[in-house]
Design an enzyme around this catalytic site. Structure first.
Site, PDB file in Angstrom:
ATOM      1  N   SER A   1      22.656  24.519  25.438  1.00 57.79           N
ATOM      2  CA  SER A   1      21.832  23.321  25.327  1.00 57.79           C
ATOM      3  C   SER A   1      21.761  22.653  26.686  1.00 57.79           C
ATOM      4  O   SER A   1      22.726  22.695  27.460  1.00 57.79           O
ATOM      5  CB  SER A   1      22.442  22.357  24.301  1.00 57.79           C
TER       6      SER A   1
ATOM      7  N   ARG B   1     -23.192  46.914  12.496  1.00 63.91           N
ATOM      8  CA  ARG B   1     -22.275  46.441  13.536  1.00 63.91           C
ATOM      9  C   ARG B   1     -22.341  44.930  13.589  1.00 63.91           C
ATOM     10  O   ARG B   1     -23.404  44.354  13.406  1.00 63.91           O
ATOM     11  CB  ARG B   1     -22.608  47.076  14.899  1.00 63.91           C
TER      12      ARG B   1
END
Length: 451
Positions: A277, A316
């Site tokens: 930490s 497409r």
């Protein structure tokens, strides 16, 4: 992805596979395979295919990536400006051969095939990681098969299990992942070649023959028909990766919860600078779990995009196909990253047996209430046994006493069980059900399959 975060969330091999340079390399492979396949069936001259292949060997260094990036924004996909640059490179060596670059193909043919080639290489990395994770979890299952710990449901202490059983369940998940991967390969690792609308009309009567030769050149499956607009292969592949990430996320949730200060049953491996930490020197954070859980949080959102991309227009699509370019590479990278962190943890997991035993005793015997009830039920009926044990639990909580002491004071219990028999009932090891058989089944399934 920022390079500062890449080492936290991604895996370097898969990140490289989906880099810009790698994508162009795969597109070059697709173009070479197309030319060689067409030459094989006499659609284009063999000399042209030979020149295209020769240029391809050094073409990457001649690609202007800055120009390619700008042109991609104008043309709508990378294939169009790529083909122009690649054709120019071939023309500089063999002008006649340059006429046959990209012959009969459309942009999506090359991009889809390149995507499948990328996926194949990335899936190899994922498969290797899964095998390592499977082996590591099997080892944990065998080593800790008798290590009794508390099983938890709804985040509450429930009944005793063993840590080996938890690891065996993890292993079983990896086995299913490996099975899914093997089963889907033939379906998803498929070549794409259809031309403008999927008919390959530009190749006259040679379309099917070229597709077969093209797939063979790339060692990919031959599609029965083009799949420009049908994206289930991409979705299946992404879905598989999402399942893997979800499985690793479940494991990361488990071990991170088990790392909580008050529980402290397992710990991620230690290393210099890992898990600290910035303000609290005493902390040992589950940093690998954080990375895996972040992937498990991110991938479902990306999968939403992939699923929505299935709904395409006619032959497409407009936009749906394009969305895959962003989502699929990130899903691959997050999956490989999550697996890499998971393997690291499974191979170096620290198990605190003492704390597992301590936590079993936290409730002062309450976790054995079901075991006591099921032992008494044959004597007085299940409902009466439930009422008696429930009453004993309430008294134990009120008096902060041990359930065994309370139950042993009841006349209804004394007439059926001696103190030694009651002590045996309260041993967590005596109430593990078929856990050992399940562990045996997982280990037996793995014999001969773990590399």
């Amino acid at each position: 992805m920022s390079q500062l975060y890449a080492s936290l969330f991604y895996q370097k091999d898969v990140t490289e596979i989906f880099s810009d340079h790698a994508l162009v390399t795969y597109m070059i492979k697709a173009e070479v395979a197309l030319a060689k396949a067409q030459a094989q069936v006499d659609v284009i001259p063999k000399a042209a295919a030979s020149s295209i292949e020769q240029v391809a060997q050094t073409a990457l260094k001649d690609i202007d990536f800055n120009n390619l990036a700008i042109a991609t924004g104008l043309s709508g996909n990378i294939a169009i400006p790529f083909v122009k640059q690649f054709t120019a490179a071939v023309k500089a060596v063999d002008e006649d051969a340059s006429r046959y670059v990209h012959w009969g193909a459309t942009s999506q043919d090359i991009l889809d095939t390149a995507c499948i080639l990328q996926a194949r290489d990335a899936l190899y990395v994922v498969e290797r990681q899964l095998q390592h994770a499977y082996a590591a979890s099997l080892e944990l299952a065998e080593k800790y098969r008798a290590e009794v710990m508390i099983g938890r449901t709804w985040l509450q202490q429930a009944l005793p299990i063993t840590f080996g059983h938890k690891a065996a369940r993890w292993a079983s998940s990896f086995k299913r992942d490996l099975d899914r991967l093997e089963q889907m390969k033939a379906r998803v690792l498929t070549a794409q070649l259809g031309g403008a609308v999927g008919s390959l009309a530009s190749l006259l009567d040679q379309g099917s023959t070229v597709v077969e030769a093209y797939a063979a050149q790339l060692n990919l499956s031959v599609p029965s028909c083009t799949w420009h607009g049908e994206r289930d292969r991409i979705v299946e592949m992404a879905g598989f990766l999402a399942i893997v990430v979800g499985n690793t996320g479940k494991m990361a949730r488990d071990w991170s919860l088990m790392m909580q200060t008050e529980i402290a049953e397992v710990f991620e491996p230690t290393a210099k600078g890992r898990g600290g930490s910035s303000t609290m020197p005493h902390k040992r954070n589950p940093v690998a779990a954080a990375s895996v859980l972040a992937a498990a949080n991110r991938v479902p959102a990306l999968m939403s995009s992939i699923y929505q991309s299935m709904v395409q227009e006619h032959e497409r699509s407009l936009g749906s196909w394009h969305a895959e370019w962003l989502a699929l590479p990130e899903i691959f990278q997050l999956c490989a990253g999550a697996l890499e962190r998971t393997v690291e943890v499974l191979q170096g997991l620290e198990v605190n047996s003492k704390n597992m035993q301590r936590n079993i005793e936290t409730t002062h015997g309450l976790i054995m209430a079901e075991a006591v009830m099921m032992a008494i039920a044959p004597k007085m009926g299940r409902l009466n046994a439930h009422y008696l044990v429930e009453k004993a639990c309430q008294q134990a909580v009120a008096e902060q006493g041990h359930l065994q002491d309370i139950v042993s004071s009841f006349a209804e219990v004394k007439q059926y069980f001696s103190a030694d028999e009651l002590a045996l009932i309260f041993k967590p090891e005596s109430y593990l059900g078929n856990i050992q058989e399940q562990i045996d089944a997982v280990l037996q399934e793995a014999k001969g399959e773990v590399k």
